[in-house]
Design a protein around this motif. Structure first.
Motif, PDB file in Angstrom:
ATOM      1  N   GLU A  25      17.861  -3.240   4.867  1.00 22.22           N
ATOM      2  CA  GLU A  25      18.567  -2.687   3.639  1.00 22.22           C
ATOM      3  C   GLU A  25      17.570  -1.901   2.763  1.00 22.22           C
ATOM      4  OE1 GLU A  25      20.829  -4.323  -0.362  1.00 22.22           O
ATOM      5  OE2 GLU A  25      21.570  -5.175   1.864  1.00 22.22           O
ATOM      6  N   GLU A  26      16.435  -2.331   2.676  1.00 19.31           N
ATOM      7  CA  GLU A  26      15.060  -1.719   1.986  1.00 19.31           C
ATOM      8  C   GLU A  26      14.686  -0.430   2.751  1.00 19.31           C
ATOM      9  OE1 GLU A  26      11.865  -4.411   0.249  1.00 19.31           O
ATOM     10  OE2 GLU A  26      13.116  -5.762   1.606  1.00 19.31           O
ATOM     11  N   ALA A  27      14.793  -0.494   3.946  1.00 20.38           N
ATOM     12  CA  ALA A  27      14.496   0.632   5.134  1.00 20.38           C
ATOM     13  C   ALA A  27      15.388   1.689   4.816  1.00 20.38           C
ATOM     14  CB  ALA A  27      14.279   0.058   6.343  1.00 20.38           C
ATOM     15  N   ASN A  28      16.837   1.316   4.663  1.00 15.26           N
ATOM     16  CA  ASN A  28      17.647   2.177   4.655  1.00 15.26           C
ATOM     17  C   ASN A  28      17.764   2.913   3.107  1.00 15.26           C
ATOM     18  OD1 ASN A  28      19.014   2.036   7.097  1.00 15.26           O
ATOM     19  ND2 ASN A  28      20.406   0.520   6.259  1.00 15.26           N
ATOM     20  N   MET A  47       0.868  -1.194   0.041  1.00 13.78           N
ATOM     21  CA  MET A  47      -0.016   0.077  -0.050  1.00 13.78           C
ATOM     22  C   MET A  47       0.801   1.320   0.001  1.00 13.78           C
ATOM     23  SD  MET A  47      -3.051   1.344  -0.111  1.00 13.78           S
ATOM     24  CE  MET A  47      -4.416   0.366   0.898  1.00 13.78           C
ATOM     25  N   LEU A  48       1.972   1.229   0.882  1.00 12.18           N
ATOM     26  CA  LEU A  48       2.708   2.452   0.736  1.00 12.18           C
ATOM     27  C   LEU A  48       3.580   2.567  -0.419  1.00 12.18           C
ATOM     28  CD1 LEU A  48       4.023   2.339   4.509  1.00 12.18           C
ATOM     29  CD2 LEU A  48       2.501   4.056   3.620  1.00 12.18           C
ATOM     30  N   HIS A  49       3.873   1.567  -0.977  1.00  7.87           N
ATOM     31  CA  HIS A  49       4.634   1.638  -2.193  1.00  7.87           C
ATOM     32  C   HIS A  49       3.745   2.119  -3.484  1.00  7.87           C
ATOM     33  CE1 HIS A  49       8.060  -0.719  -1.212  1.00  7.87           C
ATOM     34  NE2 HIS A  49       7.282  -1.478  -0.783  1.00  7.87           N
ATOM     35  N   ALA A  92       6.900  16.493  -1.464  1.00  8.30           N
ATOM     36  CA  ALA A  92       6.814  16.507   0.087  1.00  8.30           C
ATOM     37  C   ALA A  92       5.914  15.186   0.558  1.00  8.30           C
ATOM     38  CB  ALA A  92       6.054  17.865   0.635  1.00  8.30           C
ATOM     39  N   ASN A  93       4.929  14.910   0.084  1.00  6.35           N
ATOM     40  CA  ASN A  93       3.908  13.863   0.314  1.00  6.35           C
ATOM     41  C   ASN A  93       4.653  12.506   0.078  1.00  6.35           C
ATOM     42  OD1 ASN A  93       1.887  14.525   2.229  1.00  6.35           O
ATOM     43  ND2 ASN A  93       1.130  15.530   0.530  1.00  6.35           N
ATOM     44  N   GLU A  94       5.470  12.624  -0.969  1.00  4.21           N
ATOM     45  CA  GLU A  94       6.269  11.594  -1.461  1.00  4.21           C
ATOM     46  C   GLU A  94       7.253  11.066  -0.411  1.00  4.21           C
ATOM     47  OE1 GLU A  94       8.989   9.988  -5.092  1.00  4.21           O
ATOM     48  OE2 GLU A  94       8.324  11.708  -5.258  1.00  4.21           O
ATOM     49  N   ALA A  95       8.052  12.200   0.001  1.00  4.88           N
ATOM     50  CA  ALA A  95       9.157  12.003   0.831  1.00  4.88           C
ATOM     51  C   ALA A  95       8.480  11.477   2.343  1.00  4.88           C
ATOM     52  CB  ALA A  95       9.852  13.290   1.090  1.00  4.88           C
ATOM     53  N   MET A  96       7.308  11.893   2.692  1.00  2.00           N
ATOM     54  CA  MET A  96       6.847  11.480   4.079  1.00  2.00           C
ATOM     55  C   MET A  96       6.470  10.023   4.111  1.00  2.00           C
ATOM     56  SD  MET A  96       3.624  12.944   5.987  1.00  2.00           S
ATOM     57  CE  MET A  96       2.390  12.807   4.854  1.00  2.00           C
ATOM     58  N   THR A  97       5.786   9.686   3.023  1.00  2.00           N
ATOM     59  CA  THR A  97       5.486   8.343   2.631  1.00  2.00           C
ATOM     60  C   THR A  97       6.432   7.199   2.467  1.00  2.00           C
ATOM     61  OG1 THR A  97       3.353   9.063   1.607  1.00  2.00           O
ATOM     62  CG2 THR A  97       4.008   6.886   1.322  1.00  2.00           C
ATOM     63  N   LEU A  98       7.526   7.656   1.831  1.00  2.00           N
ATOM     64  CA  LEU A  98       9.020   7.202   1.959  1.00  2.00           C
ATOM     65  C   LEU A  98       9.425   6.762   3.398  1.00  2.00           C
ATOM     66  CD1 LEU A  98      10.920   8.437  -1.005  1.00  2.00           C
ATOM     67  CD2 LEU A  98      10.314   5.943  -0.637  1.00  2.00           C
ATOM     68  N   HIS A  99       9.469   7.690   4.095  1.00  2.00           N
ATOM     69  CA  HIS A  99       9.725   7.669   5.417  1.00  2.00           C
ATOM     70  C   HIS A  99       9.093   6.781   6.451  1.00  2.00           C
ATOM     71  CE1 HIS A  99      11.652   8.781   9.351  1.00  2.00           C
ATOM     72  NE2 HIS A  99      10.417   8.949   9.794  1.00  2.00           N
ATOM     73  N   ALA A 118       9.960   3.280   5.496  1.00  2.00           N
ATOM     74  CA  ALA A 118      11.270   3.176   5.862  1.00  2.00           C
ATOM     75  C   ALA A 118      10.911   2.531   7.382  1.00  2.00           C
ATOM     76  CB  ALA A 118      12.192   4.214   5.994  1.00  2.00           C
ATOM     77  N   LEU A 119       9.982   3.259   8.302  1.00  2.00           N
ATOM     78  CA  LEU A 119       9.530   2.901   9.357  1.00  2.00           C
ATOM     79  C   LEU A 119       9.109   1.272   9.394  1.00  2.00           C
ATOM     80  CD1 LEU A 119       8.384   6.202  10.851  1.00  2.00           C
ATOM     81  CD2 LEU A 119      10.335   5.056  11.407  1.00  2.00           C
ATOM     82  N   ALA A 120       8.016   1.075   8.451  1.00  2.00           N
ATOM     83  CA  ALA A 120       7.357  -0.111   8.585  1.00  2.00           C
ATOM     84  C   ALA A 120       8.466  -1.280   8.393  1.00  2.00           C
ATOM     85  CB  ALA A 120       6.325  -0.117   7.559  1.00  2.00           C
ATOM     86  N   LEU A 121       9.253  -0.947   7.150  1.00  2.00           N
ATOM     87  CA  LEU A 121      10.139  -1.889   6.776  1.00  2.00           C
ATOM     88  C   LEU A 121      11.135  -2.123   7.994  1.00  2.00           C
ATOM     89  CD1 LEU A 121      11.035  -0.636   3.342  1.00  2.00           C
ATOM     90  CD2 LEU A 121      10.052  -2.766   4.007  1.00  2.00           C
TER      91      LEU A 121
END
Length: 55
Positions: A36-39, A1-3, A16-23, A26-29
């Motif tokens: 590695e995927e989180a990083n 879903m986040l992807h 901005a929302n792309e960056a927030m969602t990527l972060h 990362a937390l979910a990963l």
């Protein structure tokens, strides 16, 4: 879903929302120890935020 959300925000140019969602991705990963995927997700988020700040 986040992807999917990351892709949607990227498609419309909402960095901005792309960056927030990527972060958030990362937390979910991190929670499932996919380090590695989180990083990678966090690095992408940082790059986007740097671009917004310097842009």
């Amino acid at each position: 879903m986040l992807h999917q959300a990351v892709a949607a925000f990227a498609e419309v140019g909402d960095r901005a929302n792309e960056a927030m969602t990527l972060h958030n991705l990362a937390l979910a990963l991190q929670r499932v120890q996919r380090w590695e995927e989180a990083n990678e997700a966090d690095a992408r988020a940082d790059a986007l935020l740097t671009g917004l700040r310097d842009g």
